[in-house]
Scaffold this active site. Structure first.
Site, PDB file in Angstrom:
ATOM      1  N   ARG A  24     -15.262 -13.011  11.054  1.00 21.12           N
ATOM      2  CA  ARG A  24     -14.646 -14.093  11.842  1.00 21.12           C
ATOM      3  C   ARG A  24     -14.342 -15.339  11.016  1.00 21.12           C
ATOM      4  O   ARG A  24     -13.480 -16.119  11.360  1.00 21.12           O
ATOM      5  CB  ARG A  24     -15.571 -14.471  12.999  1.00 21.12           C
ATOM      6  CG  ARG A  24     -15.440 -13.490  14.143  1.00 21.12           C
ATOM      7  CD  ARG A  24     -16.212 -13.939  15.318  1.00 21.12           C
ATOM      8  NE  ARG A  24     -17.598 -14.225  14.933  1.00 21.12           N
ATOM      9  CZ  ARG A  24     -18.576 -14.416  15.785  1.00 21.12           C
ATOM     10  NH1 ARG A  24     -18.353 -14.400  17.065  1.00 21.12           N
ATOM     11  NH2 ARG A  24     -19.807 -14.645  15.366  1.00 21.12           N
TER      12      ARG A  24
ATOM     13  N   LYS B  13     -28.585   1.583  10.312  1.00 17.74           N
ATOM     14  CA  LYS B  13     -29.795   1.551  11.119  1.00 17.74           C
ATOM     15  C   LYS B  13     -30.092   0.105  11.505  1.00 17.74           C
ATOM     16  O   LYS B  13     -29.655  -0.783  10.775  1.00 17.74           O
ATOM     17  CB  LYS B  13     -30.976   2.174  10.385  1.00 17.74           C
ATOM     18  CG  LYS B  13     -31.508   1.339   9.206  1.00 17.74           C
ATOM     19  CD  LYS B  13     -32.883   1.751   8.805  1.00 17.74           C
ATOM     20  CE  LYS B  13     -33.886   0.733   9.256  1.00 17.74           C
ATOM     21  NZ  LYS B  13     -34.552  -0.041   8.269  1.00 17.74           N
TER      22      LYS B  13
ATOM     23  N   HIS C 195     -30.198   5.022   4.031  1.00 21.37           N
ATOM     24  CA  HIS C 195     -30.097   5.116   2.565  1.00 21.37           C
ATOM     25  C   HIS C 195     -31.215   5.956   1.952  1.00 21.37           C
ATOM     26  O   HIS C 195     -31.116   6.363   0.801  1.00 21.37           O
ATOM     27  CB  HIS C 195     -29.996   3.727   1.929  1.00 21.37           C
ATOM     28  CG  HIS C 195     -31.286   2.974   1.842  1.00 21.37           C
ATOM     29  ND1 HIS C 195     -31.908   2.421   2.926  1.00 21.37           N
ATOM     30  CD2 HIS C 195     -32.075   2.692   0.787  1.00 21.37           C
ATOM     31  CE1 HIS C 195     -33.019   1.827   2.553  1.00 21.37           C
ATOM     32  NE2 HIS C 195     -33.146   1.970   1.249  1.00 21.37           N
TER      33      HIS C 195
ATOM     34  N   LYS D 151     -31.596   8.583  -1.677  1.00 15.87           N
ATOM     35  CA  LYS D 151     -32.524   8.348  -2.804  1.00 15.87           C
ATOM     36  C   LYS D 151     -32.673   9.637  -3.591  1.00 15.87           C
ATOM     37  O   LYS D 151     -32.973  10.687  -3.003  1.00 15.87           O
ATOM     38  CB  LYS D 151     -33.896   7.908  -2.270  1.00 15.87           C
ATOM     39  CG  LYS D 151     -33.968   6.443  -1.879  1.00 15.87           C
ATOM     40  CD  LYS D 151     -35.396   6.092  -1.495  1.00 15.87           C
ATOM     41  CE  LYS D 151     -35.490   4.698  -0.926  1.00 15.87           C
ATOM     42  NZ  LYS D 151     -35.597   3.628  -1.902  1.00 15.87           N
TER      43      LYS D 151
ATOM     44  N   GLU E 278     -44.937  -1.728   0.465  1.00 20.62           N
ATOM     45  CA  GLU E 278     -44.142  -2.659  -0.331  1.00 20.62           C
ATOM     46  C   GLU E 278     -44.934  -3.925  -0.627  1.00 20.62           C
ATOM     47  O   GLU E 278     -45.760  -4.345   0.187  1.00 20.62           O
ATOM     48  CB  GLU E 278     -42.879  -3.056   0.441  1.00 20.62           C
ATOM     49  CG  GLU E 278     -41.945  -1.902   0.716  1.00 20.62           C
ATOM     50  CD  GLU E 278     -40.720  -2.356   1.508  1.00 20.62           C
ATOM     51  OE1 GLU E 278     -39.687  -2.598   0.888  1.00 20.62           O
ATOM     52  OE2 GLU E 278     -40.826  -2.481   2.732  1.00 20.62           O
TER      53      GLU E 278
ATOM     54  N   ASP F 196     -38.924  -0.144  11.696  1.00 15.67           N
ATOM     55  CA  ASP F 196     -38.146  -0.439  10.486  1.00 15.67           C
ATOM     56  C   ASP F 196     -38.216   0.696   9.473  1.00 15.67           C
ATOM     57  O   ASP F 196     -37.213   1.027   8.846  1.00 15.67           O
ATOM     58  CB  ASP F 196     -38.674  -1.744   9.855  1.00 15.67           C
ATOM     59  CG  ASP F 196     -37.896  -2.139   8.607  1.00 15.67           C
ATOM     60  OD1 ASP F 196     -36.653  -2.067   8.643  1.00 15.67           O
ATOM     61  OD2 ASP F 196     -38.534  -2.515   7.592  1.00 15.67           O
TER      62      ASP F 196
ATOM     63  N   HIS G 270     -36.546   6.043   8.232  1.00 17.55           N
ATOM     64  CA  HIS G 270     -36.645   6.612   6.891  1.00 17.55           C
ATOM     65  C   HIS G 270     -37.719   7.694   6.731  1.00 17.55           C
ATOM     66  O   HIS G 270     -37.457   8.776   6.238  1.00 17.55           O
ATOM     67  CB  HIS G 270     -36.953   5.516   5.875  1.00 17.55           C
ATOM     68  CG  HIS G 270     -35.977   4.380   5.888  1.00 17.55           C
ATOM     69  ND1 HIS G 270     -34.623   4.559   5.966  1.00 17.55           N
ATOM     70  CD2 HIS G 270     -36.165   3.039   5.794  1.00 17.55           C
ATOM     71  CE1 HIS G 270     -34.022   3.385   5.924  1.00 17.55           C
ATOM     72  NE2 HIS G 270     -34.934   2.446   5.825  1.00 17.55           N
TER      73      HIS G 270
ATOM     74  N   LYS H 133     -45.754  -4.027   4.637  1.00 17.65           N
ATOM     75  CA  LYS H 133     -45.224  -5.086   3.765  1.00 17.65           C
ATOM     76  C   LYS H 133     -46.358  -5.970   3.271  1.00 17.65           C
ATOM     77  O   LYS H 133     -47.455  -5.977   3.850  1.00 17.65           O
ATOM     78  CB  LYS H 133     -44.218  -5.922   4.555  1.00 17.65           C
ATOM     79  CG  LYS H 133     -42.974  -5.136   4.947  1.00 17.65           C
ATOM     80  CD  LYS H 133     -41.737  -6.007   4.983  1.00 17.65           C
ATOM     81  CE  LYS H 133     -40.494  -5.206   5.307  1.00 17.65           C
ATOM     82  NZ  LYS H 133     -39.870  -4.619   4.126  1.00 17.65           N
TER      83      LYS H 133
HETATM   84  C1  BG6 Z   1     -34.845  -1.021   4.648  1.00 17.13           C
HETATM   85  C2  BG6 Z   1     -35.864  -1.775   5.452  1.00 17.13           C
HETATM   86  O1  BG6 Z   1     -34.157  -0.125   5.475  1.00 17.13           O
HETATM   87  O2  BG6 Z   1     -35.498  -0.309   3.599  1.00 17.13           O
HETATM   88  C3  BG6 Z   1     -36.602  -2.750   4.562  1.00 17.13           C
HETATM   89  O3  BG6 Z   1     -35.217  -2.481   6.519  1.00 17.13           O
HETATM   90  C4  BG6 Z   1     -37.201  -2.065   3.369  1.00 17.13           C
HETATM   91  O4  BG6 Z   1     -37.597  -3.455   5.296  1.00 17.13           O
HETATM   92  C5  BG6 Z   1     -36.157  -1.159   2.668  1.00 17.13           C
HETATM   93  O5  BG6 Z   1     -37.681  -3.026   2.467  1.00 17.13           O
HETATM   94  C6  BG6 Z   1     -36.834  -0.289   1.627  1.00 17.13           C
HETATM   95  O6  BG6 Z   1     -35.919   0.469   0.914  1.00 17.13           O
HETATM   96  P1  BG6 Z   1     -35.610   0.195  -0.634  1.00 17.13           P
HETATM   97  O7  BG6 Z   1     -34.786   1.348  -1.026  1.00 17.13           O
HETATM   98  O8  BG6 Z   1     -34.874  -1.106  -0.654  1.00 17.13           O
HETATM   99  O9  BG6 Z   1     -36.915   0.100  -1.334  1.00 17.13           O
END
Ligand code: BG6
Length: 454
Positions: A45, A133, A163, A167, A201, A220, A225, A323
């Site tokens: 926009r 997602k 994604h 990987k 993470e 999440d 995933h 996290k």
């Molecule tokens: C994302 C999550 O889809 O994947 C994040 O929303 C996460 O919270 C991330 O950190 C992890 O994937 P990668 O490949 O960035 O380590």
């Protein structure tokens, strides 16, 4: 093979997702051996001049020093439009050459409005939709989004992006399991005690409260995933890795998957308090900007699942992600059962061996029990280790490459997205009723003390 796409039309081009993940993913594809010319059109926009847009794309492409990427960036255009307005979308589609993939780089609520707006138009032949997602916010919304999308386009033209399916370490599961005689025959309940899929993470909220505070670690990471990773670890050997066979196999095993305790209480959840990671002080999650403590959002989730089929009956699959943890442990661990009988006279460590596939760094370790160095009747342990090597493309690049080839193999099929929601639904319900306590851990630690070490 389907005809590849000519134009990538990005709705939400001004957003963080586009510059942080999507455009670098496009660059990774363009810079690879597989890269082919592509028209990239950004739509949003805001008012952006052609020069500003090219500058934005060029900056996001900077990870890739390729002539093709530079030329695609140069010819890329920006169109100012409201993605929820049918007339705007009609104008944008009319300017896109060839076969188009529309990428919804938008928040879920806006994606829904954009899909509705597109539904009122006559769509160009062969158009693909790529949806990020989270796909829906629960089972009911995922189902209704699927119903709408599937009325508009055939399933092969719908790409639900995850994604993790791009990987290289996750895709390595296919070669490892199905191209070796030594693993596949052992991947079953008589030989395997448990499977752990962990994605811890060090990263904390990173300014994403707007999204994360409503999602939490379970939705999440695990709902999307990690359940896909579980499907690749546990699926039956497919006849081929084309989209029908691979996605069919994943769907089949997910249909057999459920929480270990059906009421969803075979789960744990926790939220980080203040702490230190790598010398960096971190506030408690509830004190992060934009967080509403009333949401009771977990930043660490663990879920034990059962798979009701011959191969896996009785084997717990423990999925965990969190996290702000002290160590970024991201791995799949297959723990073998002990040998049925250790010959009397052999002493020392036997104990279960494990196969560890680490996603980051990309490595594989197989524990072996061998005769020790000194007394040959005293057992010892050793590890067979190998690096798995990085893939040619980034995870996003891999998924985009499959989108550009109009090959849905690496996209989440509609029924799979629904299964993933179905599996976590009893857990979400148990948590809503507070049947599982929300525990606390210090940022930078391994998790709550009561969880112990794994
Ligand atoms: C994302 C999550 O889809 O994947 C994040 O929303 C996460 O919270 C991330 O950190 C992890 O994937 P990668 O490949 O960035 O380590």
């Amino acid at each position: 093979m389907a005809e590849r796409i000519d134009t990538l039309l990005i709705l939400g081009a001004g957003g963080d997702l586009t510059s942080r993940l999507l455009l670098p993913g496009v660059a990774s594809y363009l810079g690879s051996e597989r890269g082919e010319r592509l028209t990239v059109i950004g739509v949003d926009r805001g008012e952006v001049t052609p020069a500003q847009w090219r500058e934005r794309v060029t900056t996001a492409f900077a990870t890739e020093n390729s002539r093709l990427a530079a030329s695609v960036a140069k010819s890329s255009i920006y169109l100012q439009a409201d993605a929820t307005n049918p007339a705007d979308l009609a104008r944008v589609l009319a300017q896109a050459p060839g076969r188009i993939a529309v990428y919804f780089a938008l928040p879920p609520a806006v994606t829904l409005l954009a899909v509705k707006a597109l539904d009122s138009l006559e769509l160009p032949k062969g158009i693909l939709f790529a949806l990020e997602k989270p796909f829906g916010t629960d089972l009911a919304t995922a189902k209704s989004l699927n119903r709408r999308l599937q009325k508009m386009l055939p399933e092969e033209q719908l790409f639900r992006v995850d994604h993790f399916l791009g990987k290289s370490t996750v895709l390595n599961l296919l070669g490892l399991r199905f191209a070796n005689r030594i693993f596949e025959p052992l991947f079953s309940a008589p030989n395997i005690e448990r499977v752990e899929i962990t994605f811890d993470e060090e990263l904390a909220l990173e300014g994403r409260a707007g999204y994360y505070d409503k999602a939490g670690a379970l939705v999440d990471m695990i709902q999307s995933h990690l359940l896909l990773v579980l499907a690749l670890v546990a699926m039956e050997p497919p006849a081929s890795v084309d989209s029908e066979d691979l996605r069919g196999g994943m769907a089949q095993v997910l249909r057999a998957t459920r929480p270990w305790r059906k009421n969803g209480t075979s789960s744990r959840r926790a939220r980080y308090g203040a702490g230190t990671i790598d010398g960096r002080r971190l506030p408690a999650y509830v004190d992060e900007k934009g967080v509403d403590p009333g949401h009771g959002t977990e930043t660490l989730a663990e879920l034990t699942l059962a798979i009701d089929n011959w191969r896996w009956a009785g084997v717990p699959f423990v999925l965990r992600s969190g996290k702000a943890l002290g160590e970024a442990r991201q791995e799949i661990v297959i723990v073998f059962r002990d040998v049925p009988h250790l010959p009397t006279g052999l002493r020392g460590i036997a104990g279960p061996s494990a196969l560890r596939i680490s996603l980051k760094p990309a490595t594989l370790d197989l524990d072996l029990v061998i005769n020790g160095e000194g007394d040959p009747f005293t057992l010892d342990r050793t590890v067979l280790h190998t690096d798995l090597g990085a893939g040619e493309l980034s995870a996003y690049g891999e998924v985009l490459s499959s989108l550009i080839d109009a090959d849905p193999t690496l996209s989440v099929r509609g029924d799979v997205a629904e299964e993933c929601w179905r599996i976590v639904s009893p857990v979400l319900a148990a948590w809503r009723k507070d049947a599982v306590p929300l525990e606390t851990y210090a940022a930078g630690s391994d998790g709550p003390n009561s969880w112990g070490r794994r």
